[in-house]
Write an enzyme that holds these catalytic residues in place. Structure first.
Site, mmCIF file in Angstrom:
data_model
loop_
_atom_site.group_PDB
_atom_site.id
_atom_site.type_symbol
_atom_site.label_atom_id
_atom_site.label_comp_id
_atom_site.label_asym_id
_atom_site.label_seq_id
_atom_site.Cartn_x
_atom_site.Cartn_y
_atom_site.Cartn_z
ATOM 1 N N ARG A 1 -36.561 4.295 38.962
ATOM 2 C CA ARG A 1 -35.877 3.105 39.467
ATOM 3 C C ARG A 1 -35.553 3.273 40.940
ATOM 4 O O ARG A 1 -35.506 4.379 41.470
ATOM 5 C CB ARG A 1 -34.542 2.890 38.716
ATOM 6 C CG ARG A 1 -34.695 2.628 37.236
ATOM 7 C CD ARG A 1 -35.295 1.250 36.961
ATOM 8 N NE ARG A 1 -35.405 0.970 35.541
ATOM 9 C CZ ARG A 1 -36.427 1.349 34.767
ATOM 10 N NH1 ARG A 1 -37.440 2.045 35.276
ATOM 11 N NH2 ARG A 1 -36.442 1.033 33.492
ATOM 12 N N LYS B 1 -31.356 -15.034 34.628
ATOM 13 C CA LYS B 1 -31.475 -14.867 36.080
ATOM 14 C C LYS B 1 -32.658 -15.685 36.604
ATOM 15 O O LYS B 1 -32.557 -16.379 37.621
ATOM 16 C CB LYS B 1 -31.636 -13.386 36.452
ATOM 17 C CG LYS B 1 -30.374 -12.554 36.259
ATOM 18 C CD LYS B 1 -29.271 -12.977 37.219
ATOM 19 C CE LYS B 1 -28.007 -12.158 37.052
ATOM 20 N NZ LYS B 1 -26.870 -12.661 37.835
ATOM 21 N N TYR C 1 -30.713 -12.065 29.150
ATOM 22 C CA TYR C 1 -30.078 -11.800 30.447
ATOM 23 C C TYR C 1 -31.086 -12.012 31.573
ATOM 24 O O TYR C 1 -30.828 -12.713 32.544
ATOM 25 C CB TYR C 1 -29.520 -10.372 30.490
ATOM 26 C CG TYR C 1 -29.261 -9.903 31.898
ATOM 27 C CD1 TYR C 1 -28.160 -10.362 32.600
ATOM 28 C CD2 TYR C 1 -30.166 -9.050 32.550
ATOM 29 C CE1 TYR C 1 -27.959 -9.969 33.917
ATOM 30 C CE2 TYR C 1 -29.962 -8.661 33.854
ATOM 31 C CZ TYR C 1 -28.860 -9.120 34.533
ATOM 32 O OH TYR C 1 -28.671 -8.744 35.837
ATOM 33 N N ILE D 1 -19.771 -5.051 41.684
ATOM 34 C CA ILE D 1 -20.424 -5.474 42.930
ATOM 35 C C ILE D 1 -19.484 -6.387 43.720
ATOM 36 O O ILE D 1 -19.400 -6.298 44.946
ATOM 37 C CB ILE D 1 -21.779 -6.147 42.611
ATOM 38 C CG1 ILE D 1 -22.707 -5.094 41.989
ATOM 39 C CG2 ILE D 1 -22.401 -6.778 43.855
ATOM 40 C CD1 ILE D 1 -23.964 -5.640 41.362
ATOM 41 N N SER E 1 -31.783 -10.616 40.150
ATOM 42 C CA SER E 1 -32.070 -9.246 39.700
ATOM 43 C C SER E 1 -33.561 -8.979 39.740
ATOM 44 O O SER E 1 -34.373 -9.885 39.489
ATOM 45 C CB SER E 1 -31.574 -9.099 38.262
ATOM 46 O OG SER E 1 -32.080 -7.916 37.694
ATOM 47 N N ALA E 2 -33.913 -7.727 39.986
ATOM 48 C CA ALA E 2 -35.313 -7.308 39.905
ATOM 49 C C ALA E 2 -35.865 -7.521 38.501
ATOM 50 O O ALA E 2 -37.086 -7.503 38.317
ATOM 51 C CB ALA E 2 -35.434 -5.835 40.283
ATOM 52 N N THR E 3 -34.988 -7.741 37.551
ATOM 53 C CA THR E 3 -35.454 -7.975 36.195
ATOM 54 C C THR E 3 -36.344 -9.220 36.109
ATOM 55 O O THR E 3 -37.175 -9.315 35.215
ATOM 56 C CB THR E 3 -34.250 -8.073 35.224
ATOM 57 O OG1 THR E 3 -34.702 -7.823 33.915
ATOM 58 C CG2 THR E 3 -33.564 -9.398 35.294
HETATM 59 N N1 UFG Z 1 -31.450 5.528 30.996
HETATM 60 C C1 UFG Z 1 -31.383 6.644 30.174
HETATM 61 N N2 UFG Z 1 -30.239 6.850 29.456
HETATM 62 C C2 UFG Z 1 -29.167 6.011 29.521
HETATM 63 C C3 UFG Z 1 -29.241 4.867 30.372
HETATM 64 C C4 UFG Z 1 -30.404 4.657 31.076
HETATM 65 O O1 UFG Z 1 -32.331 7.427 30.091
HETATM 66 O O2 UFG Z 1 -28.163 6.253 28.822
HETATM 67 C C5 UFG Z 1 -32.662 5.308 31.822
HETATM 68 C C6 UFG Z 1 -33.391 4.024 31.526
HETATM 69 O O3 UFG Z 1 -34.324 4.197 30.491
HETATM 70 C C7 UFG Z 1 -34.027 3.735 32.882
HETATM 71 C C8 UFG Z 1 -33.022 4.285 33.889
HETATM 72 O O4 UFG Z 1 -32.238 5.226 33.162
HETATM 73 O O5 UFG Z 1 -35.223 4.462 33.021
HETATM 74 C C9 UFG Z 1 -32.113 3.240 34.473
HETATM 75 O O6 UFG Z 1 -31.482 2.501 33.427
HETATM 76 P P1 UFG Z 1 -30.269 1.503 33.694
HETATM 77 O O7 UFG Z 1 -29.832 0.982 32.363
HETATM 78 O O8 UFG Z 1 -29.272 2.153 34.549
HETATM 79 O O9 UFG Z 1 -30.936 0.369 34.556
HETATM 80 P P2 UFG Z 1 -32.158 -0.612 34.192
HETATM 81 O O10 UFG Z 1 -33.203 -0.356 35.215
HETATM 82 O O11 UFG Z 1 -32.544 -0.562 32.783
HETATM 83 O O12 UFG Z 1 -31.423 -1.999 34.344
HETATM 84 C C10 UFG Z 1 -31.062 -2.489 35.582
HETATM 85 C C11 UFG Z 1 -29.849 -3.408 35.489
HETATM 86 C C12 UFG Z 1 -30.178 -4.631 34.720
HETATM 87 C C13 UFG Z 1 -31.434 -5.257 35.191
HETATM 88 C C14 UFG Z 1 -32.555 -4.272 35.289
HETATM 89 C C15 UFG Z 1 -33.745 -4.843 35.973
HETATM 90 O O13 UFG Z 1 -28.794 -2.741 34.855
HETATM 91 O O14 UFG Z 1 -29.113 -5.531 34.908
HETATM 92 O O15 UFG Z 1 -32.144 -3.173 36.076
HETATM 93 O O16 UFG Z 1 -34.763 -3.926 36.058
HETATM 94 F F1 UFG Z 1 -31.816 -6.234 34.356
#
Ligand code: UFG
Length: 339
Positions: A232, A154, A150, A12, A124-126
């Site tokens: 997402r 935040k 994490y 970013i 973060s939205a987290t």
């Molecule tokens: N997913 C898979 N396979 C993978 C990786 C992810 O199916 O190998 C799915 C996850 O279950 C989720 C979606 O893809 O449904 C997005 O996952 P990400 O890991 O890309 O993103 P997240 O929403 O889990 O996490 C992101 C940021 C974090 C933050 C979070 C807040 O990476 O830093 O959003 O919601 F904390």
């Protein structure tokens, strides 16, 4: 403005540096290069034709940060530096809290000492936990049901900034709650270069498309979403970068919070399809069990940022896949090797 960009060599950070430079600001990057590469900033310089001052220091080390910033000249800070791997934070909580909290505390002290009173913070939205609402607005409660250090770091950083601002009323701050940043600069010259196995969906999919990994594991297909996979709000990293510039240019005393998201949701399988179309490659996948701590749906209500920052996303998921593919296909091993 002359902007100190902490963590400015990362994913970013590099896109934000480029966007700040193109908006006419000067950029000073502070980075410890623990999870980023100098090459990203060299490419930002090539793309913009402008120079970036680089300061190498760990912000969580007070003596090092003091020494590094003592003579630095800046009017505002965009604070992105921190650790960000959710799973790693569960295994190494003390390291995550120490790094992510102490660096912000040190930065705020140094800003006060230097009389710099403008701050944009990367949140973060987290912090919304598992909101159970189709679109999340900024007034949604924060810190409920967080599942990892994490995310807590935040939420705690947000509280630290609020409390420091109360004791220092001239301080102008914006907390930006990112949804899911994806994509790359359209040139394909800079992009996300995760160390090791990517935790996040799009870089993993990109590595499958380029042949670096065999197949994607889809974490669960039993969620209450249209196709059962997690939904997402994917935001193009260039839109996200522009959100930082908009926030910086509209700072005023106090603490404002903005969601940076598109307002639209996409499922894991939507991302697979979009990336496959953008790359012309098959993305083999298998459905496996849900990942612990994942929520079904996380989608922004970005109305406040649209209204007050005059900012909105202008790039689609297809654009993000096209640009991520340009980056991945031109740099299959990230900044390490070029083909
Ligand atoms: N997913 C898979 N396979 C993978 C990786 C992810 O199916 O190998 C799915 C996850 O279950 C989720 C979606 O893809 O449904 C997005 O996952 P990400 O890991 O890309 O993103 P997240 O929403 O889990 O996490 C992101 C940021 C974090 C933050 C979070 C807040 O990476 O830093 O959003 O919601 F904390």
């Amino acid at each position: 403005m002359r902007v100190l960009l902490t963590g400015g060599a990362g994913y970013i950070g590099s896109h934000t540096a480029l966007t700040l430079l193109e908006a006419g600001h000067d950029v000073v990057v502070l980075d410890d290069f623990s999870n980023s590469r100098r090459e990203s900033l060299r490419r930002v310089e090539q793309l913009t034709g402008r120079g970036v001052q680089v300061i190498v220091a760990d912000l969580a080390d007070r003596a090092a940060a003091d020494a590094a910033l003592q003579d630095a000249d800046f009017d505002a800070v965009v604070h992105l530096a921190g650790l960000k791997a959710v799973g790693e934070s569960v295994a190494q909580p003390a390291r995550y809290y120490r790094t992510n909290l102490v660096s912000t505390l040190n930065l705020l002290d140094i800003m006060r000492d230097k009389g710099v009173d403008r701050l944009v913070f990367s949140s973060s939205a987290t912090v919304y936990g598992d909101p159970q609402t189709p679109r999340i607005a900024e007034d949604h409660p924060v810190g409920l049901g967080l599942t990892n250090p994490y995310g807590w770091s935040k939420a705690m950083n947000e509280q630290i900034i609020r409390d420091v601002q109360r004791a220092w009323p001239q301080l102008q701050t914006v907390l930006l709650r990112y949804f899911n940043p994806v994509g790359a600069h359209p040139s394909g010259r800079i992009g996300e270069d995760p160390a090791g196995i990517p935790n996040n969906l799009m870089p993993f999919v990109a590595q499958v498309a380029v042949g670096r990994r065999e197949k994607l594991a889809v974490f669960g297909d039993g969620y209450a979403t249209p196709d059962g996979t997690g939904v997402r709000d994917y935001i193009h990293v260039m839109d996200l970068a522009e959100g930082h510039v908009a926030a910086l240019e509209r700072l005023s005393p106090g603490v404002e919070v903005y969601n940076l998201g598109s307002g639209a949701g996409a499922s894991v399988l939507d991302v697979v399809r979009a990336f496959s179309a953008a790359s012309g490659r098959d993305i083999p996948y298998e459905l496996i069990a849900p990942r612990e701590g994942d929520v079904a749906t996380s989608v922004a209500d970005p109305a406040k940022a649209n209204r007050e920052l005059g900012w909105r996303t202008t790039r689609s998921l297809d654009d993000a896949c096209r640009d991520a593919w340009a980056w991945q296909s031109q740099n299959p091993r990230g900044f390490n090797t070029q083909t």
